[in-house]
Write a protein that holds these residues in place. Structure first.
Motif, mmCIF file in Angstrom:
data_model
loop_
_atom_site.group_PDB
_atom_site.id
_atom_site.type_symbol
_atom_site.label_atom_id
_atom_site.label_comp_id
_atom_site.label_asym_id
_atom_site.label_seq_id
_atom_site.Cartn_x
_atom_site.Cartn_y
_atom_site.Cartn_z
ATOM 1 N N LEU A 96 43.011 34.852 32.436
ATOM 2 C CA LEU A 96 43.739 35.503 33.530
ATOM 3 C C LEU A 96 45.045 34.799 33.868
ATOM 4 C CD1 LEU A 96 43.817 37.617 35.850
ATOM 5 C CD2 LEU A 96 42.533 35.968 37.229
ATOM 6 N N GLN A 97 45.022 33.442 33.866
ATOM 7 C CA GLN A 97 46.175 32.645 34.306
ATOM 8 C C GLN A 97 46.576 33.047 35.744
ATOM 9 O OE1 GLN A 97 48.028 30.086 32.226
ATOM 10 N NE2 GLN A 97 45.902 30.283 31.500
ATOM 11 N N PRO A 98 45.690 32.823 36.725
ATOM 12 C CA PRO A 98 45.966 33.235 38.102
ATOM 13 C C PRO A 98 47.189 32.525 38.680
ATOM 14 C CG PRO A 98 44.099 31.733 38.025
ATOM 15 C CD PRO A 98 44.409 32.087 36.609
ATOM 16 N N SER A 99 47.950 33.264 39.476
ATOM 17 C CA SER A 99 49.166 32.699 40.064
ATOM 18 C C SER A 99 49.236 32.881 41.575
ATOM 19 C CB SER A 99 50.399 33.348 39.420
ATOM 20 O OG SER A 99 50.340 34.761 39.564
ATOM 21 N N CYS A 100 48.206 33.508 42.167
ATOM 22 C CA CYS A 100 48.194 33.694 43.616
ATOM 23 C C CYS A 100 46.754 33.825 44.090
ATOM 24 C CB CYS A 100 49.002 34.934 44.013
ATOM 25 S SG CYS A 100 48.364 36.470 43.305
ATOM 26 N N LEU A 101 46.559 33.704 45.391
ATOM 27 C CA LEU A 101 45.215 33.759 45.951
ATOM 28 C C LEU A 101 44.549 35.100 45.662
ATOM 29 C CD1 LEU A 101 43.095 32.259 47.676
ATOM 30 C CD2 LEU A 101 44.081 33.380 49.686
ATOM 31 N N LEU A 112 42.558 35.187 42.546
ATOM 32 C CA LEU A 112 41.253 34.520 42.652
ATOM 33 C C LEU A 112 40.256 35.387 43.420
ATOM 34 C CD1 LEU A 112 42.387 30.851 43.405
ATOM 35 C CD2 LEU A 112 41.784 31.872 41.211
ATOM 36 N N ILE A 113 40.752 36.071 44.449
ATOM 37 C CA ILE A 113 39.885 36.975 45.214
ATOM 38 C C ILE A 113 39.329 38.062 44.296
ATOM 39 C CG2 ILE A 113 39.861 38.729 47.028
ATOM 40 C CD1 ILE A 113 41.984 37.031 48.494
ATOM 41 N N ALA A 114 40.209 38.653 43.497
ATOM 42 C CA ALA A 114 39.787 39.725 42.593
ATOM 43 C C ALA A 114 38.787 39.220 41.559
ATOM 44 C CB ALA A 114 41.009 40.328 41.902
ATOM 45 N N MET A 115 39.057 38.050 40.996
ATOM 46 C CA MET A 115 38.162 37.523 39.976
ATOM 47 C C MET A 115 36.778 37.209 40.563
ATOM 48 S SD MET A 115 37.659 36.914 36.858
ATOM 49 C CE MET A 115 39.298 36.966 36.138
ATOM 50 N N ASN A 116 36.771 36.684 41.769
ATOM 51 C CA ASN A 116 35.507 36.371 42.429
ATOM 52 C C ASN A 116 34.705 37.649 42.682
ATOM 53 O OD1 ASN A 116 33.549 34.788 43.663
ATOM 54 N ND2 ASN A 116 34.525 34.845 45.655
ATOM 55 N N ALA A 117 35.410 38.722 43.051
ATOM 56 C CA ALA A 117 34.743 39.996 43.316
ATOM 57 C C ALA A 117 34.235 40.641 42.029
ATOM 58 C CB ALA A 117 35.703 40.946 44.030
ATOM 59 N N LEU A 118 34.970 40.478 40.954
ATOM 60 C CA LEU A 118 34.604 41.108 39.686
ATOM 61 C C LEU A 118 33.477 40.386 38.961
ATOM 62 C CD1 LEU A 118 38.182 41.910 38.315
ATOM 63 C CD2 LEU A 118 36.416 43.604 38.854
ATOM 64 N N TYR A 119 33.355 39.075 39.193
ATOM 65 C CA TYR A 119 32.409 38.283 38.409
ATOM 66 C C TYR A 119 30.988 38.412 38.978
ATOM 67 C CZ TYR A 119 30.733 34.581 35.339
ATOM 68 O OH TYR A 119 30.059 33.867 34.367
ATOM 69 N N ARG A 120 30.399 39.572 38.752
ATOM 70 C CA ARG A 120 29.026 39.844 39.166
ATOM 71 C C ARG A 120 28.529 41.032 38.351
ATOM 72 N NH1 ARG A 120 29.318 39.190 44.650
ATOM 73 N NH2 ARG A 120 31.225 38.047 44.260
ATOM 74 N N GLU A 154 39.933 44.531 31.527
ATOM 75 C CA GLU A 154 40.972 45.481 31.933
ATOM 76 C C GLU A 154 41.845 44.894 33.038
ATOM 77 O OE1 GLU A 154 41.508 50.016 33.711
ATOM 78 O OE2 GLU A 154 39.510 49.274 33.163
ATOM 79 N N PHE A 155 41.212 44.187 33.985
ATOM 80 C CA PHE A 155 41.976 43.560 35.070
ATOM 81 C C PHE A 155 42.951 42.516 34.515
ATOM 82 C CE2 PHE A 155 42.331 39.991 38.122
ATOM 83 C CZ PHE A 155 43.010 40.647 39.143
ATOM 84 N N ILE A 156 42.472 41.722 33.566
ATOM 85 C CA ILE A 156 43.333 40.691 32.966
ATOM 86 C C ILE A 156 44.504 41.340 32.236
ATOM 87 C CG2 ILE A 156 43.413 38.878 31.207
ATOM 88 C CD1 ILE A 156 40.526 38.155 32.001
ATOM 89 N N ASN A 157 44.226 42.431 31.514
ATOM 90 C CA ASN A 157 45.317 43.140 30.819
ATOM 91 C C ASN A 157 46.343 43.693 31.811
ATOM 92 O OD1 ASN A 157 44.290 42.639 28.271
ATOM 93 N ND2 ASN A 157 43.102 44.545 28.196
ATOM 94 N N ARG A 158 45.865 44.237 32.931
ATOM 95 C CA ARG A 158 46.780 44.751 33.954
ATOM 96 C C ARG A 158 47.649 43.624 34.511
ATOM 97 N NH1 ARG A 158 45.130 49.683 36.395
ATOM 98 N NH2 ARG A 158 44.259 50.982 34.729
ATOM 99 N N LYS A 159 47.018 42.457 34.712
ATOM 100 C CA LYS A 159 47.763 41.301 35.212
ATOM 101 C C LYS A 159 48.887 40.921 34.238
ATOM 102 C CE LYS A 159 48.474 37.052 37.018
ATOM 103 N NZ LYS A 159 49.178 36.790 38.275
ATOM 104 N N LYS A 160 48.569 41.047 32.951
ATOM 105 C CA LYS A 160 49.559 40.691 31.929
ATOM 106 C C LYS A 160 50.510 41.842 31.604
ATOM 107 C CE LYS A 160 46.484 37.311 29.717
ATOM 108 N NZ LYS A 160 45.713 36.984 28.500
ATOM 109 N N GLY A 161 50.278 42.996 32.229
ATOM 110 C CA GLY A 161 51.150 44.139 31.994
ATOM 111 C C GLY A 161 50.861 44.878 30.715
#
Length: 653
Positions: A620-625, A628-636, A645-652
């Motif tokens: 992901l290479q997170p750059s803002c809080l 981290l919020i999104a990743m915490n919510a997704l990891y379940r 898909e979220f990581i790809n969206r982050k990378k454009g």
């Protein structure tokens, strides 16, 4: 049409390690037999009270709450063996007629654990005299006082006991007669009949049900061995004819007791005498003591005063958006009657902070509330992060608020002690939970009783996939090698067959890791209490779900080691470097911190330390809080499949 016969003496897996049927199995079997009423009479406890009641109602069956008590021969407070009489107690079955009986039974079973425990939770006849009203008594099994004297041929003692119980329970005492093809039982029958005739006491036929179907008797025998810590082939173990202790049909019971006048009909008579519905849906919140200087006893007014006082501290710009959100929430809280709840939580969190006990910033849906935020219950601004209050409280879905609170693991007990002091020790308790016989553990338990080699059973258990929701049937489908185990020989077939019947049953009771219940007065007016013989811990006899059904205030006081680590780290930095870290006001855009997350260097960081999470953070290479919020919510379970898909969206991409 009402069934003529009603089973009034029944046990489930809440009679721990002494019954091979769940509440569901019991009720399903009764429904199958087209019976309209059923009683529950666990050994010395009311653990099953709420799940049994709810499932019976769901099935359209009238539930009768009861208990098979242990009655001490002498004072329940005397905790020593009686010469010639062993542990010195007898069994007695009590059935609830009405609300008074319900409350009296809760008192009795609580006293049995809190004051009378000596191998078993015992009461005595003086307590029965005090708490007899609203209860029907039956004389119990062979372990009952009258039946034991009858078996021994001591007619006068049996008569004396029968007269004594009939005086304690006037017009509410029945001579219980059972027939499981046991010679000792048959020996009691002539004396029970004679007592009934001579004393004009009615007889009642029961079957001491410990499992649903006849073919489950061997699985129950395995469970019984497990409870007594015996191997099944141990020639010195307690043995009887267990295949008779199942839920018999009306026809079977008629055939068994055709020579006992009125014994069948009296089961219906007793069932009709019992007319009690457990009160559910009404809230029982403790009253928060509002300081006198505020000159109000209205919790809604006081909560508004606190919120309006604190909102100017929390928000530099108290604009219409803030005011409207606050008013909306306070109106909902008032409508639902939950102001006292917020005040109670606010108070003990204030205590923790004032006493240097680290408290978490908030978790779960409670952080969506601006009232939680301005009262200091949470430290997260719901407006800043567009969090929804309706996920927390919704007038269309009436349920008690649920705020999970993290405390430093070393300070958690201090907060619980404060609550006990604040509301009274008799009003506060930790909550019971039940350990179940899950797929792997039930195989190991059954294998041990069958005296199978440990390494052999361990190898079989390890064939079951590591999945929290795994069952034996699911494992058969997922692992072909495991599905073939039953075909090896008769012993392996028995291992699988018995394990399948016993899987999911309760194995032991323990203390919930976080749960605390608070009542508006003596807890035993609302629920029965339990005391662990091994640890001395006092808990409710009702679990978290049942407490919510009863409208009692339950909270999760989570002891979080991470908070302890943070607290000690702060103190070490201050001591060693003379730098004061304000953990509540850290910068949330520190570039070096996000680089650590991007490298997966998050061992020891709450909810970000697992191997899978660290790999996702690297991608992901997170750059803002918000990342981290999104990743915490997704990891379940479930949302996890959306992480790529979220990581790809982050990378454009």
């Amino acid at each position: 049409m009402s069934s003529e016969f009603v089973h009034l003496h029944n046990h489930t897996d809440y009679s721990l390690l002494d019954a091979a049927q769940s509440v569901e199995m019991l009720c399903d079997r009764v429904e199958e037999l087209k019976m309209d009423t059923i009683a529950i009479t666990e050994h010395g406890n009311l653990f099953s009270m709420i799940p049994f009641y709810k499932h019976a109602i769901k099935k359209g069956i009238k539930p009768i709450i009861g208990c098979e008590l242990y009655v001490a021969m002498e004072s329940h407070k005397k905790k020593e063996r009686i010469p010639g009489k062993g542990l010195g107690y007898h069994h007695l079955v009590l059935l609830v007629q009405n609300e008074l009986g319900y409350r009296n039974l809760m008192k009795l079973v609580s006293i049995g654990y809190l004051n009378g425990f000596y191998y078993k939770p015992r009461v005595d006849k003086e307590l029965l005299k005090r708490y007899n009203q609203g209860l029907i008594a039956t004389s119990g099994c062979l372990k009952g006082e009258i039946n034991e004297y009858a078996y021994l041929g001591e007619y006068e003692n049996a008569k004396k006991a029968a007269i004594e119980y009939s005086e304690i329970f006037p017009d509410r005492f029945f001579l219980e007669v059972q027939d499981h093809n046991i010679s000792e039982e048959k020996a009691t029958h002539p004396i029970i009949k004679k007592l009934s005739h001579e004393l004009n006491l009615p007889m009642v036929a029961t079957n001491d049900c410990h499992y649903a179907k006849c073919e489950h008797w061997e699985a129950h025998d395995i469970l019984f061995c497990l409870g007594t810590q015996k191997k099944r082939d141990d020639t010195n173990r307690l043995s009887y004819e267990p295949e008779q202790f199942y839920i018999k049909s009306q026809d079977e019971m008629h055939q068994k007791f055709s020579s006992f006048p009125g014994a069948i009909e009296n089961t219906r008579k007793i069932a009709d005498m019992c007319d009690f519905k457990i009160p559910m849906g009404k809230l029982h919140l403790p009253r928060f003591p509002i300081p006198k200087e505020y000159k109000t006893d209205d919790p809604d007014k006081y909560l508004r005063i606190i919120c309006e006082k604190n909102i100017i501290i929390k928000y530099n710009n108290v604009n219409s958006k803030v005011i409207n959100r606050l008013n909306f929430e306070l109106n909902v809280i008032k409508k639902m009657g939950f102001a006292g709840y917020f005040l109670i939580v606010m108070d003990f969190i204030d205590y923790a902070k004032a006493n240097d006990i680290p408290v978490g910033p908030g978790r779960g849906s409670a952080v969506g509330s601006i009232v939680s935020y301005v009262t200091g219950i949470t430290d997260i601004d719901p407006l800043r992060y567009n969090l929804l209050f309706e996920r927390f409280l919704n007038p269309d879905r009436i349920s008690m608020p649920d705020i999970d609170i993290d405390f430093c693991i070393e300070g958690r007990q201090s907060v619980i002690d404060y609550i006990k002091t604040r509301y009274g020790d008799e009003s506060v308790s930790q909550i019971i939970t039940f350990g179940r016989m899950k797929a792997k553990s039930v195989l190991r338990d059954v294998g041990r009783v069958l005296d199978m080699p440990y390494d052999q059973v361990d190898r079989i258990a390890k064939l079951i996939p590591d999945d929290l929701k795994i069952t034996l049937d699911k494992a058969f489908k997922k692992n072909k090698e495991f599905s073939e185990i039953k075909n090896i020989d008769q012993t392996h077939e028995n291992l699988i067959e018995y394990s399948r019947i016993l899987e999911g049953l309760n194995r032991h009771a323990s203390v919930h890791a976080a749960g605390v219940v608070i009542a508006p007065g003596d807890l035993t007016n609302y629920i029965p209490l339990y005391k662990s013989a091994s640890t001395g811990d006092v808990t409710s006899q009702v679990d978290m779900n049942g407490l919510e059904d009863l409208g009692l205030l339950k909270m999760d006081f989570l002891g979080l080691r991470t908070l302890t680590v943070i607290d000690k780290t702060e103190k070490m930095i201050l001591k060693n470097h003379n730098i004061k870290i304000d953990i509540e006001n850290l910068e949330l855009n520190d570039e070096k911190t996000y680089k650590l997350f991007s490298k997966g260097q998050t061992v020891g960081i709450f909810q970000f330390e697992s191997g899978g999470m660290r790999e996702h953070l690297k991608n992901l290479q997170p750059s803002c809080l918000e990342d981290l919020i999104a990743m915490n919510a997704l990891y379940r379970p479930g949302p996890m499949e959306n992480i790529p898909e979220f990581i790809n969206r982050k990378k454009g991409v």
